[in-house]
Design a protein around this motif. Structure first.
Motif, PDB file in Angstrom:
ATOM      1  N   GLY A 138      66.462 -32.955  40.281  1.00 20.46           N
ATOM      2  CA  GLY A 138      66.630 -33.206  38.859  1.00 20.46           C
ATOM      3  C   GLY A 138      66.102 -34.565  38.450  1.00 20.46           C
ATOM      4  N   ALA A 139      66.433 -35.599  39.231  1.00 20.14           N
ATOM      5  CA  ALA A 139      66.004 -36.959  38.890  1.00 20.14           C
ATOM      6  C   ALA A 139      64.485 -37.088  38.930  1.00 20.14           C
ATOM      7  N   THR A 140      63.845 -36.518  39.953  1.00 18.69           N
ATOM      8  CA  THR A 140      62.397 -36.659  40.081  1.00 18.69           C
ATOM      9  C   THR A 140      61.644 -35.795  39.079  1.00 18.69           C
ATOM     10  N   ILE A 141      62.138 -34.581  38.831  1.00 20.00           N
ATOM     11  CA  ILE A 141      61.462 -33.696  37.873  1.00 20.00           C
ATOM     12  C   ILE A 141      61.589 -34.242  36.453  1.00 20.00           C
ATOM     13  N   ILE A 142      62.817 -34.550  36.045  1.00 18.13           N
ATOM     14  CA  ILE A 142      63.026 -35.070  34.693  1.00 18.13           C
ATOM     15  C   ILE A 142      62.371 -36.441  34.536  1.00 18.13           C
ATOM     16  N   GLY A 143      62.448 -37.271  35.587  1.00 12.01           N
ATOM     17  CA  GLY A 143      61.775 -38.566  35.552  1.00 12.01           C
ATOM     18  C   GLY A 143      60.277 -38.400  35.372  1.00 12.01           C
ATOM     19  N   GLY A 144      59.692 -37.431  36.076  1.00 15.95           N
ATOM     20  CA  GLY A 144      58.273 -37.160  35.936  1.00 15.95           C
ATOM     21  C   GLY A 144      57.906 -36.688  34.542  1.00 15.95           C
ATOM     22  N   MET A 145      58.724 -35.805  33.985  1.00 15.67           N
ATOM     23  CA  MET A 145      58.475 -35.312  32.631  1.00 15.67           C
ATOM     24  C   MET A 145      58.555 -36.444  31.613  1.00 15.67           C
ATOM     25  N   MET A 146      59.494 -37.349  31.813  1.00 13.93           N
ATOM     26  CA  MET A 146      59.626 -38.489  30.902  1.00 13.93           C
ATOM     27  C   MET A 146      58.412 -39.415  30.981  1.00 13.93           C
ATOM     28  N   MET A 147      57.685 -39.362  32.106  1.00 11.73           N
ATOM     29  CA  MET A 147      56.487 -40.185  32.272  1.00 11.73           C
ATOM     30  C   MET A 147      55.216 -39.434  31.889  1.00 11.73           C
ATOM     31  N   GLY A 148      55.371 -38.219  31.328  1.00 13.65           N
ATOM     32  CA  GLY A 148      54.198 -37.502  30.841  1.00 13.65           C
ATOM     33  C   GLY A 148      53.607 -36.504  31.805  1.00 13.65           C
ATOM     34  N   ILE A 149      54.347 -36.125  32.841  1.00 13.83           N
ATOM     35  CA  ILE A 149      53.875 -35.100  33.775  1.00 13.83           C
ATOM     36  C   ILE A 149      54.379 -33.742  33.304  1.00 13.83           C
ATOM     37  N   GLN A 150      53.492 -32.768  33.243  1.00 14.70           N
ATOM     38  CA  GLN A 150      53.856 -31.419  32.802  1.00 14.70           C
ATOM     39  C   GLN A 150      54.944 -30.845  33.711  1.00 14.70           C
ATOM     40  N   ARG A 151      55.835 -30.018  33.171  1.00 13.55           N
ATOM     41  CA  ARG A 151      57.035 -29.569  33.864  1.00 13.55           C
ATOM     42  C   ARG A 151      56.742 -28.952  35.238  1.00 13.55           C
ATOM     43  N   LYS A 152      55.850 -27.986  35.316  1.00 20.49           N
ATOM     44  CA  LYS A 152      55.567 -27.323  36.591  1.00 20.49           C
ATOM     45  C   LYS A 152      54.939 -28.300  37.583  1.00 20.49           C
ATOM     46  N   THR A 153      54.079 -29.184  37.093  1.00 22.41           N
ATOM     47  CA  THR A 153      53.469 -30.187  37.963  1.00 22.41           C
ATOM     48  C   THR A 153      54.513 -31.183  38.460  1.00 22.41           C
ATOM     49  N   ALA A 154      55.428 -31.577  37.585  1.00 24.85           N
ATOM     50  CA  ALA A 154      56.513 -32.479  37.990  1.00 24.85           C
ATOM     51  C   ALA A 154      57.381 -31.815  39.054  1.00 24.85           C
ATOM     52  N   THR A 155      57.589 -30.515  38.925  1.00 26.49           N
ATOM     53  CA  THR A 155      58.381 -29.771  39.909  1.00 26.49           C
ATOM     54  C   THR A 155      57.669 -29.737  41.257  1.00 26.49           C
ATOM     55  N   GLU A 156      56.370 -29.466  41.242  1.00 29.21           N
ATOM     56  CA  GLU A 156      55.611 -29.430  42.493  1.00 29.21           C
ATOM     57  C   GLU A 156      55.560 -30.817  43.143  1.00 29.21           C
ATOM     58  N   PHE A 157      55.381 -31.863  42.332  1.00 29.53           N
ATOM     59  CA  PHE A 157      55.367 -33.222  42.883  1.00 29.53           C
ATOM     60  C   PHE A 157      56.715 -33.556  43.513  1.00 29.53           C
ATOM     61  N   SER A 158      57.789 -33.093  42.876  1.00 31.59           N
ATOM     62  CA  SER A 158      59.132 -33.299  43.419  1.00 31.59           C
ATOM     63  C   SER A 158      59.278 -32.622  44.777  1.00 31.59           C
ATOM     64  N   PHE A 159      58.725 -31.424  44.914  1.00 26.96           N
ATOM     65  CA  PHE A 159      58.793 -30.702  46.191  1.00 26.96           C
ATOM     66  C   PHE A 159      58.053 -31.465  47.286  1.00 26.96           C
ATOM     67  N   PHE A 160      56.855 -31.958  46.965  1.00 27.65           N
ATOM     68  CA  PHE A 160      56.078 -32.693  47.966  1.00 27.65           C
ATOM     69  C   PHE A 160      56.751 -34.023  48.318  1.00 27.65           C
ATOM     70  N   LEU A 161      57.323 -34.689  47.330  1.00 30.80           N
ATOM     71  CA  LEU A 161      58.022 -35.949  47.591  1.00 30.80           C
ATOM     72  C   LEU A 161      59.261 -35.726  48.450  1.00 30.80           C
ATOM     73  N   ALA A 162      59.863 -34.545  48.331  1.00 29.56           N
ATOM     74  CA  ALA A 162      61.047 -34.237  49.128  1.00 29.56           C
ATOM     75  C   ALA A 162      60.734 -34.243  50.621  1.00 29.56           C
ATOM     76  N   MET A 163      59.510 -33.896  50.980  1.00 33.34           N
ATOM     77  CA  MET A 163      59.169 -33.776  52.405  1.00 33.34           C
ATOM     78  C   MET A 163      59.365 -35.089  53.159  1.00 33.34           C
ATOM     79  N   PRO A 164      58.673 -36.180  52.806  1.00 33.21           N
ATOM     80  CA  PRO A 164      58.907 -37.429  53.556  1.00 33.21           C
ATOM     81  C   PRO A 164      60.305 -37.995  53.335  1.00 33.21           C
ATOM     82  N   THR A 165      60.843 -37.826  52.115  1.00 34.21           N
ATOM     83  CA  THR A 165      62.157 -38.398  51.807  1.00 34.21           C
ATOM     84  C   THR A 165      63.250 -37.776  52.663  1.00 34.21           C
ATOM     85  N   MET A 166      63.296 -36.455  52.696  1.00 33.59           N
ATOM     86  CA  MET A 166      64.367 -35.775  53.413  1.00 33.59           C
ATOM     87  C   MET A 166      64.167 -35.819  54.924  1.00 33.59           C
TER      88      MET A 166
END
Length: 278
Positions: free
Chosen positions: A178-206
């Motif tokens: 939620g934080a990464t997707i909504i944060g991305g949208m607030m920075m001008g990233i389209q919703r589906k793209t923000a979701t995909e970026f969140s998924f990729f960011l989850a990999m190294p983080t988790m």
């Protein structure tokens, strides 16, 4: 039924909860804390359990995005400028939570890992999501034009802000997704793209979080703990396989309003149950 069997059933249930909620903006950690509290899941290293079974979820998303992941890795080694930029952005987004988490995660777990905190963050996060989703346009936040429609269009500044947004998810109930997707949208990233970026960011983080917690607390894990982790890991993997594809299909056609209301309603219900039980 033996005590061990009961414990494994509870671990299996929590694994399903983890897999179904990890990539939704509803907070997997918050759900694990709430469900674990109500089913009285007991482990000598329960916080390690919560982190390590997330590996099941992240391996599921790595499997789903395996072709894009191989393309990213191969392109980076070949110094393809597009893939290098994407890798750079993931590193930039990963660093804030890695640094802050390394310094403060122990204190955060001591102070905030309880159902009462989850109730508050669920409701507050839901309200913020409703505000961001006021504009039903192309998945953008109010007043912010969409300036990144594809992963390759995400800038390093946007990635950095998503990284700082991810730090908020260290408080359970906030939701990393939620934080990464909504944060991305607030920075001008389209919703589906923000979701995909969140998924990729989850990999190294988790992966980093699971490796760190496993290393630091390995000596505290009993044989029963390890068995419970394996069961939870497998359940999380298969349930995440189902939910990730569903999320991508959903966000291509809908907003996150449904999840915002779910968070608010769940937070109110759990709050009332906690009050009644006190």
């Amino acid at each position: 039924m033996t005590e061990l069997n009961v414990q494994l059933i509870k671990a299996f249930l929590l694994g399903i909860v983890e897999g179904l909620t990890e990539f939704l903006p509803v907070s997997s950690t918050g759900h694990l804390i709430i469900v674990g509290d109500f089913i009285e899941f007991a482990s000598s290293a329960d916080k390690v359990f919560e982190v390590v079974i997330q590996l099941g979820s992240i391996l599921a998303v790595m499997w789903i995005f395996r072709q894009r992941l191989f393309q990213l890795i191969g392109g980076t080694f070949k110094r393809d400028p597009v893939e290098l930029a994407f890798t750079r952005n993931l590193i930039i987004a990963f660093l804030p939570s890695a640094i802050i988490g390394f310094i403060f995660i122990k204190k955060i777990k001591e102070l905030f890992f309880n159902p009462a905190v989850v109730v508050v963050t669920l409701v507050v996060g839901g309200v913020i999501m409703l505000w961001v989703e006021r504009d039903r346009g192309a998945g953008k936040a109010p007043g912010m034009p969409v300036i990144a429609n594809r992963l390759e269009e995400v800038s390093w500044r946007q990635a950095l802000m998503v990284g700082f947004a991810q730090c908020l998810a260290m408080v359970p109930g906030t939701s990393r997704a939620g934080a990464t997707i909504i944060g991305g949208m607030m920075m001008g990233i389209q919703r589906k793209t923000a979701t995909e970026f969140s998924f990729f960011l989850a990999m190294p983080t988790m992966l980093a979080a699971a490796a760190y917690d496993s290393y630091k607390h390995a000596s505290a894990l009993s044989q029963h703990d390890l068995l419970a982790i394996v069961v939870g890991f497998i359940a999380a993997f298969f349930s995440a396989l189902i939910i990730v594809r569903a999320v991508l299909a959903f966000v291509s056609r809908h907003t996150y309003r449904l999840f915002a209301w779910y968070r608010i309603v769940l937070g109110v219900i759990v709050g009332l149950l906690l009050y009644a039980r006190a």
